[in-house]
Design an enzyme around this catalytic site. Sequence first.
Site, PDB file in Angstrom:
ATOM      1  N   ASP A   1      58.803  37.695  31.941  1.00 50.78           N
ATOM      2  CA  ASP A   1      58.922  37.216  33.310  1.00 50.78           C
ATOM      3  C   ASP A   1      57.994  37.979  34.245  1.00 50.78           C
ATOM      4  OD1 ASP A   1      60.476  35.192  34.825  1.00 50.78           O
ATOM      5  OD2 ASP A   1      61.072  36.909  36.040  1.00 50.78           O
TER       6      ASP A   1
ATOM      7  N   CYS B   1      61.574  27.195  40.096  1.00 49.81           N
ATOM      8  CA  CYS B   1      61.889  28.584  39.725  1.00 49.81           C
ATOM      9  C   CYS B   1      62.719  29.255  40.804  1.00 49.81           C
ATOM     10  CB  CYS B   1      60.601  29.353  39.472  1.00 49.81           C
ATOM     11  SG  CYS B   1      60.894  31.064  38.965  1.00 49.81           S
TER      12      CYS B   1
ATOM     13  N   TYR C   1      66.826  29.748  40.230  1.00 49.38           N
ATOM     14  CA  TYR C   1      67.303  31.131  40.093  1.00 49.38           C
ATOM     15  C   TYR C   1      68.345  31.445  41.162  1.00 49.38           C
ATOM     16  CZ  TYR C   1      64.658  33.212  36.266  1.00 49.38           C
ATOM     17  OH  TYR C   1      64.199  33.565  35.011  1.00 49.38           O
TER      18      TYR C   1
ATOM     19  N   TYR D   1      69.518  37.927  42.713  1.00 46.43           N
ATOM     20  CA  TYR D   1      69.310  36.484  42.791  1.00 46.43           C
ATOM     21  C   TYR D   1      70.404  35.765  43.571  1.00 46.43           C
ATOM     22  CZ  TYR D   1      65.350  37.077  39.722  1.00 46.43           C
ATOM     23  OH  TYR D   1      64.131  37.463  39.206  1.00 46.43           O
TER      24      TYR D   1
ATOM     25  N   GLU E   1      62.073  25.738  32.555  1.00 43.14           N
ATOM     26  CA  GLU E   1      62.953  26.871  32.818  1.00 43.14           C
ATOM     27  C   GLU E   1      63.970  27.047  31.682  1.00 43.14           C
ATOM     28  OE1 GLU E   1      63.214  29.329  34.971  1.00 43.14           O
ATOM     29  OE2 GLU E   1      61.439  28.749  36.116  1.00 43.14           O
TER      30      GLU E   1
END
Length: 225
Positions: free
Chosen positions: A45, A136, A140, A164, A206
């Site tokens: 990541d 993304c 998240y 997050y 994802e």
Amino acid sequence: MTKFTERVFPKVEAIWASYLEHPFVKGLGEGTLAKEKFQRWLTQDYVYLVEYSKLMALGVAKSTDLSMMRSFSKALFGTLEMEMELHRQFSAQFGISEAELLQTKMWPTNTAYTSYMLNHAQAGGAEYAVTALLTCAWSYAYVGEALAKQSPENNPYQQWIDMYAGEEFQTLATDMKNLMDEMAKDLPEATLKRLEEIIIKTSYYEYQFWTMCYDGEDWETRYEK
């Protein structure tokens, strides 16, 4: 009038809900994820975010006014200085330096995903850049918020969930949704459908990213003899 993000969410909702059942994400939420699997996510990541940041830089370059430039710049700063800092902090716990993070060899799924996003962001206007990066950030925030509701005490991944699910990241995701909605207001239907397709495909990417980190990948091809 229905906002673009309201229109597209029902088309990706089932995909995102499946993230919460994925063994990688479930392991994060329950605190049971094997450290070596989390370490795969950290390294992959990190190099993903280097490429992801280029989407925001492209967004700045393709912006048509200062307000748009500020939105992309804010997201770029948040990625480079907030999200990537979390990776650096976790990596330090594994004895991994930032220099080592940057030497990570990007795996096939990661390469395909980042290439797909950058291709669309480079080929189109600013609306394509925000569309490519939206899944993304938005998903998240979705995962972080869901895991925060069920995380047990002493979860070793609580810092991940807190970031997050936290206000700063949630605001960043909301800002990107708002920017997407603003850009989409006057676009023709044919363009909106192309943008929807990008969000749907990045949503599938994802899921594959979680799988890549859980199972591991390499570039070697092995043939049965």
